[in-house]
Design a protein around this motif. Sequence first.
Motif, PDB file in Angstrom:
ATOM      1  N   GLY A  92     -70.017   1.243 -45.434  1.00  0.00           N
ATOM      2  CA  GLY A  92     -68.711   0.489 -45.112  1.00  0.00           C
ATOM      3  C   GLY A  92     -68.655  -0.738 -45.436  1.00  0.00           C
ATOM      4  O   GLY A  92     -67.621  -1.401 -45.808  1.00  0.00           O
ATOM      5  N   CYS A  93     -69.786  -1.479 -45.504  1.00  0.00           N
ATOM      6  CA  CYS A  93     -69.784  -2.777 -45.860  1.00  0.00           C
ATOM      7  C   CYS A  93     -69.472  -3.078 -47.429  1.00  0.00           C
ATOM      8  O   CYS A  93     -68.815  -3.972 -47.702  1.00  0.00           O
ATOM      9  N   LEU A  94     -70.151  -2.089 -48.253  1.00  0.00           N
ATOM     10  CA  LEU A  94     -69.734  -2.091 -49.663  1.00  0.00           C
ATOM     11  C   LEU A  94     -68.375  -1.905 -49.891  1.00  0.00           C
ATOM     12  O   LEU A  94     -67.544  -2.427 -50.829  1.00  0.00           O
ATOM     13  N   LEU A  95     -67.633  -0.793 -49.026  1.00  0.00           N
ATOM     14  CA  LEU A  95     -66.207  -0.644 -49.183  1.00  0.00           C
ATOM     15  C   LEU A  95     -65.416  -1.630 -48.838  1.00  0.00           C
ATOM     16  O   LEU A  95     -64.406  -1.911 -49.472  1.00  0.00           O
ATOM     17  N   GLN A  96     -65.763  -2.419 -47.556  1.00  0.00           N
ATOM     18  CA  GLN A  96     -64.984  -3.524 -47.308  1.00  0.00           C
ATOM     19  C   GLN A  96     -64.951  -4.662 -48.410  1.00  0.00           C
ATOM     20  O   GLN A  96     -63.782  -5.381 -48.458  1.00  0.00           O
ATOM     21  N   MET A  97     -66.177  -4.972 -48.995  1.00  0.00           N
ATOM     22  CA  MET A  97     -66.338  -5.832 -50.183  1.00  0.00           C
ATOM     23  C   MET A  97     -65.503  -5.615 -51.087  1.00  0.00           C
ATOM     24  O   MET A  97     -64.821  -6.373 -51.607  1.00  0.00           O
ATOM     25  N   TYR A  98     -65.241  -4.275 -51.456  1.00  0.00           N
ATOM     26  CA  TYR A  98     -64.700  -3.819 -52.561  1.00  0.00           C
ATOM     27  C   TYR A  98     -63.286  -3.891 -52.456  1.00  0.00           C
ATOM     28  O   TYR A  98     -62.642  -4.663 -53.453  1.00  0.00           O
ATOM     29  N   TYR A  99     -62.760  -3.592 -51.363  1.00  0.00           N
ATOM     30  CA  TYR A  99     -61.183  -3.705 -51.191  1.00  0.00           C
ATOM     31  C   TYR A  99     -60.651  -5.340 -50.712  1.00  0.00           C
ATOM     32  O   TYR A  99     -59.882  -5.379 -51.310  1.00  0.00           O
ATOM     33  N   PHE A 100     -61.772  -5.980 -50.289  1.00  0.00           N
ATOM     34  CA  PHE A 100     -61.565  -7.405 -49.949  1.00  0.00           C
ATOM     35  C   PHE A 100     -61.327  -7.737 -51.241  1.00  0.00           C
ATOM     36  O   PHE A 100     -60.312  -8.781 -51.666  1.00  0.00           O
ATOM     37  N   MET A 101     -62.405  -7.876 -52.538  1.00  0.00           N
ATOM     38  CA  MET A 101     -62.333  -8.260 -53.548  1.00  0.00           C
ATOM     39  C   MET A 101     -61.167  -8.025 -54.488  1.00  0.00           C
ATOM     40  O   MET A 101     -60.267  -8.568 -54.982  1.00  0.00           O
ATOM     41  N   ASP A 176     -68.272 -10.434 -46.942  1.00  0.00           N
ATOM     42  CA  ASP A 176     -67.975 -11.252 -48.115  1.00  0.00           C
ATOM     43  C   ASP A 176     -69.314 -11.259 -49.079  1.00  0.00           C
ATOM     44  O   ASP A 176     -70.411 -10.960 -48.904  1.00  0.00           O
ATOM     45  N   LEU A 177     -68.999 -11.672 -50.200  1.00  0.00           N
ATOM     46  CA  LEU A 177     -69.744 -11.483 -51.555  1.00  0.00           C
ATOM     47  C   LEU A 177     -70.991 -12.350 -51.297  1.00  0.00           C
ATOM     48  O   LEU A 177     -72.345 -11.952 -51.190  1.00  0.00           O
TER      49      LEU A 177
END
Length: 311
Positions: A92-101, A176-177
């Motif tokens: 979920g964290c990686l998906l959120q980071m992907y969509y955010f970026m 965040d990244l």
Amino acid sequence: NQTIISDFLLLGFSEHPEQQPLLFGLFLGMYLVTLLGNLLIILAIGSDPHLHTPMYFFLANLSFIDTCFTCTIVPKVLVNIHTQQHTISHTGCLLQMYYFMALALLDDFLLAVMAYDRFVAICLPLHYTTVMCPQRCLLLVATSWLCSNLLALSLTLQMAQLSFCASRSIPHFFCDLLPLLKLACSDTRSFQITMFAEAALSGVVPLTCVLVSYAHIMHTILRIPSAGGKHKVFSTCGSHLTVVTLFYGTVFLVYFQPSSSYSADTGMVASIVYTMVTPMLNPFIYSLRNKDMKGALWRLFGLGKCCTTHQ
């Protein structure tokens, strides 16, 4: 001594428990205003034939992106504050980071496209309909979507390959990244090289496009003899310039620095501006300074005659 991290803790604002109800109400209010404002912009542009032009086509896309951008971040923040459960899965964290970026980069590219559109409209008015034809507008938007998703995907895939140490607490309110990178215990040098290369490509290049476009626009405005003409031309660019300043100011503050000097508190404050405040303000900036947009909103509510009477 590495451990497999199955989930992370988004600490966010948990260090200030007495402020939780205030923050929940504030963020919920901003979230609802953002959704309503951007939805009204999209509906007004879609329902009014007078606004079926390249400038408003790009604005409708920007409003849609801002809506998705906010929905990627704020609902999870509200749930965490309300339930005091700050856990988010590794996936979920990686998906959120992907969509955010992807959405942040898309915002970036689209602001550059909008600056180019204003440049053509003001500096090359006789060629505007030819240059900014519907096919080219669609191509510019589609290219922006493709580039932003490819850049975000490459960083997300590299982040997924990193190993994380026993610490799983992220001192931020979303994945965040830079905060996530600081938890990695494997070698991150190649990741940081890729990150700064992409930052140059997706930050400096669009910003250069914006600055060059507005340099030509200012040169054209200064050659207009009448003060009224200068004001009319500049008013069409003022809204876009305001949004560009808000967006780039906070993004450069957070991301254009070495990860070793990253400050969690500064990062969170700046992140609130570009993840919540800027998407909320965009509809007001573009509608309150734009007579055509205000007229379209009046007509959307069935008050077109009243608006015409007052004008």
